[in-house]
Enzyme design. Structure first.
Site, PDB file in Angstrom:
ATOM      1  N   GLN A 179      29.413  71.481 -79.583  1.00 58.61           N
ATOM      2  CA  GLN A 179      30.082  71.091 -80.813  1.00 58.61           C
ATOM      3  C   GLN A 179      29.559  69.830 -81.262  1.00 58.61           C
ATOM      4  O   GLN A 179      29.661  69.412 -82.706  1.00 58.61           O
ATOM      5  CB  GLN A 179      31.529  71.010 -80.810  1.00 58.61           C
ATOM      6  CG  GLN A 179      32.196  72.557 -80.752  1.00 58.61           C
ATOM      7  CD  GLN A 179      31.799  73.762 -81.596  1.00 58.61           C
ATOM      8  OE1 GLN A 179      31.440  73.272 -82.784  1.00 58.61           O
ATOM      9  NE2 GLN A 179      32.437  74.801 -81.020  1.00 58.61           N
TER      10      GLN A 179
ATOM     11  N   LYS B  63      25.430  78.207 -81.929  1.00 57.38           N
ATOM     12  CA  LYS B  63      26.049  77.206 -82.767  1.00 57.38           C
ATOM     13  C   LYS B  63      25.077  76.198 -83.190  1.00 57.38           C
ATOM     14  O   LYS B  63      25.503  75.359 -84.403  1.00 57.38           O
ATOM     15  CB  LYS B  63      27.211  76.251 -81.863  1.00 57.38           C
ATOM     16  CG  LYS B  63      28.100  77.359 -81.412  1.00 57.38           C
ATOM     17  CD  LYS B  63      29.154  76.555 -80.469  1.00 57.38           C
ATOM     18  CE  LYS B  63      29.878  77.403 -79.508  1.00 57.38           C
ATOM     19  NZ  LYS B  63      30.986  78.263 -79.968  1.00 57.38           N
TER      20      LYS B  63
HETATM   21  N1  PLP Z   1      32.457  74.255 -75.154  1.00 61.06           N
HETATM   22  C1  PLP Z   1      32.778  74.349 -76.576  1.00 61.06           C
HETATM   23  C2  PLP Z   1      33.330  72.932 -77.040  1.00 61.06           C
HETATM   24  C3  PLP Z   1      32.841  75.467 -77.346  1.00 61.06           C
HETATM   25  O1  PLP Z   1      33.027  75.344 -78.691  1.00 61.06           O
HETATM   26  C4  PLP Z   1      32.057  76.624 -76.994  1.00 61.06           C
HETATM   27  C5  PLP Z   1      32.092  77.783 -77.694  1.00 61.06           C
HETATM   28  O2  PLP Z   1      33.267  77.898 -78.673  1.00 61.06           O
HETATM   29  C6  PLP Z   1      31.845  76.617 -75.728  1.00 61.06           C
HETATM   30  C7  PLP Z   1      32.031  75.543 -74.929  1.00 61.06           C
HETATM   31  C8  PLP Z   1      31.248  77.845 -75.096  1.00 61.06           C
HETATM   32  O3  PLP Z   1      30.110  78.217 -75.779  1.00 61.06           O
HETATM   33  P1  PLP Z   1      29.469  79.632 -75.438  1.00 61.06           P
HETATM   34  O4  PLP Z   1      30.577  80.647 -75.513  1.00 61.06           O
HETATM   35  O5  PLP Z   1      28.112  79.675 -76.412  1.00 61.06           O
HETATM   36  O6  PLP Z   1      28.946  79.581 -74.114  1.00 61.06           O
END
Ligand code: PLP
Length: 419
Positions: free
Chosen positions: A215, A238
């Site tokens: 984030q 993201k």
């Molecule tokens: N870490 C944080 C702070 C997140 O906001 C997210 C997803 O919302 C993740 C990890 C996991 O990301 P991903 O689902 O793209 O692997």
């Protein structure tokens, strides 16, 4: 490094949000008869034409499997794939492209560290420190390791504003601390953690540090060398890039000592039934066919952000955050969860007498897309005594008028459910 200081210091140009919006075709549509107001960016951001074109171009002109072919297309595909790695390395100011491991996303990046470094080097009684504001992706892999190896998980508490308690963090660090794994920015609260300090303290205690930067990277310039951590995890989707690709940055000398995480094609130097030897990083950690066009799309996304200037993007989003915080404060019975002084443009909130899912469903009727739920951060919800929140999360293409649209939609929620 304080992130805000770094990002604002070189903010020379004015950010033209209308021009940026034109780069995102999906934003032109109407939802339920209203212009789409997309405020679910912390879950996944929309994609600019540059990214879509780059991926289409790969499939139309360059696509083949990478690394293994002698034919021209395979060689071309390998060149663009590895060029994407170079772009990401520059974006993060990594020491070298070999420090960039392509993975499926931040989730896989964290699992890779747990499965490789954790399995090889952590033993029963060793401690891993996480925080109360972590995403499940930075909790569950350590719990799995706890079951397997008997490690101990320590959790840094947060205060009522959603700020990490640094004194408690320092007190948790000890001779058995082997790894600290903390979010750069909380997806549920928006809190920006003082990661440089967290890294310094962890290293003083002799522990490795993993920063979950999922984030942070869409909002702030990140310099992994300056930050000094050992690992940094992010997800392309993201960051205005495609899904199914992400990055684990690892310090070269640390990656070099880590065993493979998965076995298969591409990660080996030689295989026989008696003995297999492995390639050097990053390829040692990239078993099987990678997400080729997606990596190229991620490369295009970082080109796009670099072109806009993340400092300018950050300044724009900071103004959106300030305005949204003020406007949402006008809605009777609305309480913001996460009021840290250092916040990214994420506003989680609850409203008296209305379930967050109802808030999300009603504002959708006004074309406004927000998130409602626990945001894969159930311990944060527990900390604030709520089952779920509604969350508006902003991106570079959002406008002040969209904050107004959200506020008006919330006023309609309030009319249906008087406080
Ligand atoms: N870490 C944080 C702070 C997140 O906001 C997210 C997803 O919302 C993740 C990890 C996991 O990301 P991903 O689902 O793209 O692997």
């Amino acid at each position: 490094m304080t992130l805000a200081a770094v990002s604002l210091a070189d903010n020379r140009g004015r950010f033209d949000v209308e021009r940026a919006r034109a780069d995102f075709p999906i934003l032109k549509q109407r939802i339920n008869g209203r212009p789409l107001v997309y405020l679910d960016n912390a879950a996944s951001a929309q994609k600019p034409t540059l990214v879509l074109d780059a991926m289409r171009d790969v499939y139309e002109t360059t696509y083949a499997n990478v690394h293994r072919g002698v034919h021209t297309l395979s060689q071309r595909a390998t060149v663009v794939f590895e060029a994407a790695r170079e772009k990401v390395a520059r974006f993060l100011n990594a020491g070298s492209a070999d420090e960039i491991v392509f993975v499926r996303g931040a989730t896989e990046a964290i699992n890779l560290v747990a499965g490789s470094l954790g399995r090889r080097y952590l033993a029963a009684g060793d401690e891993v420190v996480i925080s109360e504001m972590e995403h499940h992706a930075n909790i569950v892999p350590w719990q799995l390791l706890r079951e397997e190896k008997g490690i101990i998980l320590r959790v840094v508490p947060i205060d009522d504003d959603g700020v990490l308690k640094l004194d408690a963090y320092r007190a948790l660090l000890g001779p058995r601390t082997r790894l600290v794994s903390i979010a750069h920015v909380s997806n549920a609260l928006g809190t920006v953690n003082p990661v440089a300090e967290i890294v310094r303290e962890a290293h003083r205690a002799g522990a490795f540090v993993l920063i979950d930067g999922c984030q942070a990277v869409p909002h702030y310039p990140v310099d992994v060398r300056e930050l000094g951590a050992d690992f940094y995890a992010l997800s392309s989707h993201k960051l205005y890039g495609p899904t199914s690709v992400g990055v684990l940055w690892g310090r070269g000398e640390v990656l070099a000592e880590m065993p493979p995480y998965q076995g298969g094609g591409e990660m080996i130097a030689s295989v026989s039934f008696d003995k297999t030897t492995f390639k050097k990083p990053p390829h040692r950690f990239e078993a099987g066919t990678p997400a080729i066009a997606e990596a190229v799309g991620l490369g295009a996304a970082v080109d796009y952000l670099t072109g806009l200037g993340l400092a300018a993007v950050h300044a724009h989003e900071d103004a959106l955050l300030a305005y949204a915080t003020r406007r949402l404060g006008e809605v009777p019975g609305l309480r913001i969860i996460g009021t840290a002084p250092e916040k990214a443009a994420i506003v989680s909130f609850v409203m008296d007498g209305v379930h967050p899912h109802d808030i999300g469903t009603i504002v959708d009727q006004y074309g406004v897309a927000i998130r409602a739920g626990h945001h894969c951060a159930q311990p944060v919800m527990d900390r604030f005594g709520v089952a779920a929140t509604a969350r508006a999360s902003f991106a570079l293409y959002n406008t002040m008028a969209e904050v107004d649209a959200l506020t008006e939609a919330l006023a309609a929620v309030r009319e249906l459910f008087p406080a």
